[in-house]
Write a protein that holds these residues in place. Structure first.
Motif, short mmCIF file in Angstrom:
data_model
loop_
_atom_site.label_atom_id
_atom_site.label_comp_id
_atom_site.label_asym_id
_atom_site.label_seq_id
_atom_site.Cartn_x
_atom_site.Cartn_y
_atom_site.Cartn_z
N ASP A 326 40.72 26.00 59.73
CA ASP A 326 40.99 27.27 59.08
C ASP A 326 42.45 27.27 58.62
O ASP A 326 43.35 27.05 59.42
CB ASP A 326 40.72 28.35 60.14
N PRO A 327 42.69 27.48 57.32
CA PRO A 327 44.07 27.40 56.81
C PRO A 327 45.04 28.33 57.54
O PRO A 327 46.20 27.99 57.70
CB PRO A 327 43.93 27.83 55.35
N TYR A 330 46.75 26.81 60.38
CA TYR A 330 47.87 25.92 60.01
C TYR A 330 49.18 26.70 60.08
O TYR A 330 50.17 26.23 60.63
CB TYR A 330 47.66 25.34 58.61
N THR A 348 51.13 16.48 59.32
CA THR A 348 49.68 16.58 59.39
C THR A 348 49.05 15.22 59.09
O THR A 348 49.45 14.56 58.14
CB THR A 348 49.17 17.62 58.37
N GLN A 357 40.52 20.30 52.75
CA GLN A 357 41.14 21.25 53.67
C GLN A 357 42.63 21.38 53.41
O GLN A 357 43.20 22.45 53.48
CB GLN A 357 40.90 20.82 55.12
N LEU A 358 43.25 20.23 53.12
CA LEU A 358 44.68 20.24 52.82
C LEU A 358 44.96 21.15 51.63
O LEU A 358 45.90 21.94 51.62
CB LEU A 358 45.15 18.82 52.52
N ARG A 359 44.10 21.02 50.64
CA ARG A 359 44.23 21.81 49.42
C ARG A 359 44.13 23.32 49.71
O ARG A 359 44.87 24.12 49.18
CB ARG A 359 43.12 21.37 48.45
N LEU A 360 43.20 23.68 50.58
CA LEU A 360 43.04 25.09 50.94
C LEU A 360 44.31 25.63 51.61
O LEU A 360 44.74 26.75 51.38
CB LEU A 360 41.84 25.28 51.87
N ILE A 361 44.89 24.77 52.46
CA ILE A 361 46.12 25.17 53.13
C ILE A 361 47.24 25.35 52.11
O ILE A 361 47.96 26.34 52.12
CB ILE A 361 46.52 24.11 54.19
N GLU A 362 47.35 24.38 51.19
CA GLU A 362 48.40 24.47 50.17
C GLU A 362 48.23 25.74 49.34
O GLU A 362 49.20 26.39 48.97
CB GLU A 362 48.37 23.24 49.26
N ASN A 363 46.99 26.11 49.07
CA ASN A 363 46.74 27.34 48.32
C ASN A 363 47.25 28.55 49.08
O ASN A 363 47.86 29.45 48.52
CB ASN A 363 45.25 27.54 48.06
N LEU A 364 46.97 28.57 50.37
CA LEU A 364 47.35 29.72 51.19
C LEU A 364 48.87 29.86 51.27
O LEU A 364 49.41 30.95 51.11
CB LEU A 364 46.76 29.59 52.60
#
Ligand code: ADP
Ligand code: MG
Length: 534
Positions: A326-327, A330, A348, A357-364
């Motif tokens: 879940d972002p 992070y 990471t 998943q990395l991309r979702l985190i970067e978006n957040l």
């Protein structure tokens, strides 16, 4: 009502005793959440606060509580509810420091401590009680805790308490506090419906205080990721630990079992780490935390739940051994380092499949996490070999090989001794299903050789083309959006009737493949795969 922000601690809103305490604590200026929340809280308004960990929420509600408490009055005037025992202790300690010169007394109350001692303490007359919901309710039912004089209630990490199923307990506590003149402050990283409902029922015209998403990541945290394969992950981690100058680090794993396995694997390699997860007894947890706080262990290995909300000072590194599902986790995880005014590093590890998943985190977090190359793979396998040899040597020297010697003896009548030994080793490392696992590994480390692309590029095949009215700019925008790579580094694009070839730089190939896997374009599920060379 308009309420001025608190520009500096000294701008007339706080008393001398509190200012003195803050200055001894090294607090020079208010953090953003404190700037906003403290004046509102001093006015007695209800507050909903949303900010990542490490933004100074404790003092945001603690300072007003101390300001407003009457130290001469021997009754509980403020109640702070936290999800865990560790948090209760930590919050109580911090606010006790703030209240040192005003002589406001704080009592932490939590499960796991003898109730008799707490009952005796409660009789002493504390102005502020900090506790976990279950134990607080227990005292309430025994009549040993009275809330009739409470003016302020704080729900710290409210979403966490809801997740832990404390909602009924919290409501029971709130109902015991006279509604007349009651101030409720609620702090929560997220705002699920349960929290909104709680706010609607028990708060009056609450003011929202938040640190916006843009400010979500503490800027002093350096964030990097390494791409690695599952099979060499532990060794990759060790290389990173060796290279980085880690003072104190927290390593996050997804599961309790993952924590235990990693502790074992690190110990086998001569690294010492403490484990923190929900299966440990309170005593064990305390011991681990104390050793870590005292600097006796440099690595703490934890699950998200176990580490949430803990304020551990001086954490230099957060290492995500498993990327969080879940972002938001992070953000919580990396909030353990780089706390107010200090520098921190967040590292990471991801497998090629985890770029999504990395991309979702970067978006957040609205930040690009920088890729770093692992210390050479050759170095890692050399290290792995070294480890194996050492472990074997230990076994040989222990001289307790009994039955195994007999088996080897029989094999040696027919086979070469090097082969027998190598097979045994392979069996030990890879297990019975060695061959199957090998296939897994090959799939995992996707190979991009020979796709017929230009030098330094990988060519992908996509099953969408002119028939779907696809134009090159669609492809570029789509890849850039989905995978977060800059559009201008995408290479040659050839669109045919029913399919398209597109080239991207090799270093981004896994990322593109992983992010675009099963993505949709123009309402159609599109398949993307490395092209086969002609
Ligand atoms: P949160 O509850 O938002 O996760 P904490 O209240 O635990 O954050 O604060 C994180 C750390 O920052 C603590 O060590 C605290 O002492 C420190 N801190 C809080 N406010 C300030 C400030 N204004 N100046 C310096 N340090 C601060
Ligand atoms: Mg907190």
């Amino acid at each position: 009502m308009m309420v001025e922000r608190l520009q500096t601690f000294g701008d007339n809103q706080l008393c001398k005793q509190v200012l003195q305490a803050l200055s001894e604590m090294g607090f020079e200026e208010p953090s953003p959440i404190q700037e906003e929340a403290i004046p509102l809280a001093l006015e007695g308004l209800d507050i909903i606060g949303q900010a990542q960990t490490g933004t100074g929420k404790t003092a945001a509600f603690g300072i007003p509580i101390i300001e407003k408490a009457n130290p001469k009055f021997q009754a509980v005037q403020a109640l702070i509810v936290t999800p865990t025992r560790e948090l209760a202790i930590q919050v109580a300690e911090e606010i006790a420091k703030i209240g040192k010169y005003r002589h406001v007394k704080l009592l932490p109350i939590y499960g796991g401590q003898p109730i008799d001692r707490q009952i005796r303490a409660l009789r002493m007359g504390y102005q502020v009680v900090v506790g976990t919901p279950g134990r607080l309710l227990d005292h309430l039912n025994r009549g040993t805790l009275r809330l009739q004089r409470v003016k302020t209630v704080v729900l710290d990490e409210a979403d966490e308490m809801l997740d832990m199923g404390f909602i009924d307990d919290i409501e029971s506590l709130l109902k015991e506090v006279p509604a007349e003149g009651r101030q409720v402050m609620l702090f929560s990283a997220t705002m699920p419906p349960g929290i909104r409902k709680l706010a609607q029922t028990y708060m009056t015209n609450p003011r929202s205080v938040s640190v916006s998403r843009d400010e979500l990541t503490v800027p002093q945290i350096e964030q990097v990721f390494y791409e690695t394969r599952e099979s060499i992950k532990v060794d990759a981690l060790c290389r990173i630990i060796d290279l980085e100058d880690i003072g104190q680090g927290i390593i996050f794993c997804r599961t309790k079992r993952g924590v235990d396995e990693l502790v074992g694997a690190l110990e086998a390699r001569g690294y010492f780490a403490g484990a923190l997860h929900g299966d440990l007894s309170q005593q064990q947890r305390d011991r681990v935390m104390k050793r870590f706080r005292d600097g006796k262990t440099e690595l703490l290995i934890a699950t998200d739940v176990a580490a949430r909300g803990l304020d551990i000072n001086n954490v230099t590194h957060v290492l995500n051994f498993d990327i969080p599902q879940d972002p938001v986790s992070y953000v919580h995880r990396i909030g353990r380092t780089g706390r107010v005014g200090r520098k921190g590093v967040a590292i990471t590890l991801i497998s090629p499949k985890e770029y999504r998943q990395l991309r979702l985190i970067e978006n957040l977090i609205k930040t690009r996490i920088r890729r770093q190359e692992l210390p050479s793979l050759a170095d890692i396998s050399e290290r792995q070999a070294e480890n194996l040899k050492n472990q074997l040597l230990k076994l040989i020297q222990s001289n307790r090989l009994g039955n195994y010697r007999a088996i080897v003896g029989e094999l040696l009548e027919e086979y070469d001794s090097t082969d027998v030994a190598a097979a045994a080793l392979k069996f030990a490392v890879e297990g019975v299903n060695a061959e199957e696992r090998l296939e897994d590994k090959e799939q995992e480390g996707i190979h991009f050789q020979n796709t017929g692309a230009a030098e330094g590029m990988v060519r992908f095949f996509m099953n969408i083309g002119r028939v779907q009215q696809i134009r090159p700019q669609d492809i570029i925008r789509w890849i850039a959006d989905e995978s977060g790579i800059p559009g201008n580094i995408i290479g040659m694009i050839n669109i045919y009737d029913k399919f398209t070839f597109v080239e991207v730089p090799t270093e981004y190939a896994s990322r593109v493949l992983s992010c675009m896997h099963k993505a949709m374009i123009k309402g159609r599920r599109v398949n993307i795969e490395p092209a086969k060379a002609r």
